[in-house]
Design an enzyme around this catalytic site. Structure first.
Site, PDB file in Angstrom:
ATOM      1  N   HIS A 231       0.830  -1.206   0.000  1.00  0.00           N
ATOM      2  CA  HIS A 231       0.000   0.000   0.000  1.00  0.00           C
ATOM      3  C   HIS A 231       0.860   1.250   0.000  1.00  0.00           C
ATOM      4  O   HIS A 231       0.627   2.185  -0.771  1.00  0.00           O
ATOM      5  CB  HIS A 231      -0.927   0.010   1.212  1.00  0.00           C
ATOM      6  CG  HIS A 231      -1.830   1.213   1.256  1.00  0.00           C
ATOM      7  ND1 HIS A 231      -1.421   2.433   1.768  1.00  0.00           N
ATOM      8  CD2 HIS A 231      -3.102   1.385   0.832  1.00  0.00           C
ATOM      9  CE1 HIS A 231      -2.408   3.310   1.657  1.00  0.00           C
ATOM     10  NE2 HIS A 231      -3.445   2.697   1.096  1.00  0.00           N
TER      11      HIS A 231
ATOM     12  N   GLU B 123       8.032   5.135  -3.058  1.00  0.00           N
ATOM     13  CA  GLU B 123       8.623   4.738  -4.327  1.00  0.00           C
ATOM     14  C   GLU B 123       9.199   3.325  -4.189  1.00  0.00           C
ATOM     15  O   GLU B 123       9.656   2.954  -3.103  1.00  0.00           O
ATOM     16  CB  GLU B 123       9.730   5.727  -4.728  1.00  0.00           C
ATOM     17  CG  GLU B 123       9.247   7.146  -4.954  1.00  0.00           C
ATOM     18  CD  GLU B 123       8.411   7.300  -6.213  1.00  0.00           C
ATOM     19  OE1 GLU B 123       8.483   6.386  -7.072  1.00  0.00           O
ATOM     20  OE2 GLU B 123       7.708   8.312  -6.334  1.00  0.00           O
TER      21      GLU B 123
ATOM     22  N   LEU C 203      -4.666  -7.677   2.673  1.00  0.00           N
ATOM     23  CA  LEU C 203      -5.202  -8.793   3.445  1.00  0.00           C
ATOM     24  C   LEU C 203      -6.646  -9.145   3.112  1.00  0.00           C
ATOM     25  O   LEU C 203      -7.229 -10.014   3.756  1.00  0.00           O
ATOM     26  CB  LEU C 203      -5.060  -8.483   4.938  1.00  0.00           C
ATOM     27  CG  LEU C 203      -3.619  -8.157   5.359  1.00  0.00           C
ATOM     28  CD1 LEU C 203      -3.557  -7.762   6.818  1.00  0.00           C
ATOM     29  CD2 LEU C 203      -2.692  -9.324   5.073  1.00  0.00           C
TER      30      LEU C 203
ATOM     31  N   GLY D 194     -10.446  -5.648  -1.015  1.00  0.00           N
ATOM     32  CA  GLY D 194     -10.955  -4.292  -0.969  1.00  0.00           C
ATOM     33  C   GLY D 194     -10.752  -3.551  -2.283  1.00  0.00           C
ATOM     34  O   GLY D 194     -10.462  -4.138  -3.336  1.00  0.00           O
TER      35      GLY D 194
ATOM     36  N   HIS E 296      -8.400  -1.555  -3.408  1.00  0.00           N
ATOM     37  CA  HIS E 296      -7.090  -1.609  -4.064  1.00  0.00           C
ATOM     38  C   HIS E 296      -6.940  -2.887  -4.888  1.00  0.00           C
ATOM     39  O   HIS E 296      -6.384  -2.864  -5.997  1.00  0.00           O
ATOM     40  CB  HIS E 296      -5.976  -1.532  -3.018  1.00  0.00           C
ATOM     41  CG  HIS E 296      -5.945  -0.240  -2.271  1.00  0.00           C
ATOM     42  ND1 HIS E 296      -6.006   0.989  -2.894  1.00  0.00           N
ATOM     43  CD2 HIS E 296      -5.856   0.023  -0.937  1.00  0.00           C
ATOM     44  CE1 HIS E 296      -5.962   1.953  -1.993  1.00  0.00           C
ATOM     45  NE2 HIS E 296      -5.867   1.388  -0.799  1.00  0.00           N
TER      46      HIS E 296
END
Length: 311
Positions: free
Chosen positions: A70, A106, A128, A131, A133
């Site tokens: 993330h 980065e 995990l 969702g 993302h």
């Protein structure tokens, strides 16, 4: 022409074939010996990157593993993820392991994917559950790199190896490995939170699996954002049920703002984030291998050409 003269060519055919066979054997033997040093050890083989000569054998290169984190403003987050990927490399020497971030750190995921050009890759989310993302951001990044032959693996949870990592972190934080009397004990599984129902279902399933691993101790999911209950609310609800020895299990891949807030709300034991736990490294490779073989439920795999619908 006499009969003996006419038979002469037919008699020479086996000799010619034998000579050709010996020539081929000699050539192949010489090629093999060229890879052997004087001390009898075998020299490293260099893979061909261009076209192969007719009849030559090449070993196909395994797709790169691109871990998708993330990202966090906490400097420990990046260090933790890098340590986890070092463990993955130790378990699978020679595998091309790379890192891309959705935000804040980065390299960002588009940069990591562009570095692979037209190669092959398996993207393993260091997330995990299913969702936003996993369902939107990662497939969008893959779609923006059409030259890349990419497969998106399932997120890390739910999975028994993830439960082993959660259990290990709890024990490290002081949770008794042998619980003598669990009637007053409970665990809050502190997760990031998502508005997507699949993500909440994944967290609840992990909570049930962790409860089984703890011998039936109640495990209640709680969230740092997007949905309820929060960690403090979950702790109070457990206390109202007579569960006064409450530990918080950190359902976060790496340190960050949410993990810090969850630990601060713990009335007692607060486990560290999953980080570079050995079970996490094995889980990354498990998801990578599953994506390559297609041994996943339909809702857990996406490809560059087609994002499969949720089951």
């Amino acid at each position: 022409m006499t009969e003996s003269a006419s038979a002469q060519p037919r008699e020479s055919l086996p000799l010619d074939s034998t000579a050709q066979l010996l020539t081929r054997i000699t050539a192949q033997l010489g090629a093999q010996l060229s890879h052997v040093s004087l001390n009898g050890t075998r020299r490293p083989m260099h893979h061909r990157t261009g076209g192969s000569a007719p009849g030559s054998a090449t070993i196909p290169r395994a797709p790169a593993l691109v871990a998708v984190a993330h990202g966090s403003r906490d400097p420990q987050a990046l260090r933790t993820v890098m340590k986890l990927l070092d463990r993955v490399r130790e378990l699978r020497p020679g595998l091309d392991v790379r890192l891309g971030h959705i935000e804040l750190n980065e390299p960002l995921l588009p940069t990591a994917l562009s570095g692979l050009g037209s190669g092959d890759a398996v993207l393993v989310p260091l997330l995990l559950g299913r969702g936003h993302h996993v369902k939107r951001d990662i497939p969008a990044a893959v779609a923006a790199a059409p030259a890349l032959r990419a497969t998106i693996a399932a997120p890390l949870g739910p999975h028994p190896l993830l439960v082993e990592a959660l259990y290990g972190r709890l024990v490290e934080a002081g949770w008794p490995a042998e619980e003598a009397d669990s009637r007053g004990s409970a665990v809050v599984l502190a997760a990031a939170g998502s508005r997507h129902p699949d993500a909440a279902a994944d967290t609840r399933r992990t909570a049930r699996m962790l409860s089984e691993r703890l011998g039936g101790v109640p495990v209640v999911p709680a969230y740092a954002s997007a949905t309820t209950p929060t960690v403090p609310v979950a702790v109070r609800a457990l206390a109202a049920r007579g569960r006064h020895r409450v530990a918080v299990a950190s359902y976060f891949t790496a340190p960050g703002r949410f993990a810090t807030a969850a630990a601060a709300a713990a009335p007692g034991t607060a486990a560290a984030p999953l980080g570079a736990h050995p079970a996490m490294a094995r889980l990354l490779l498990c998801r990578y291998d599953q994506a390559l073989t297609g041994a996943l439920p339909a809702h857990e795999v996406a490809t560059n050409d087609h994002l499969l619908a949720s089951a």
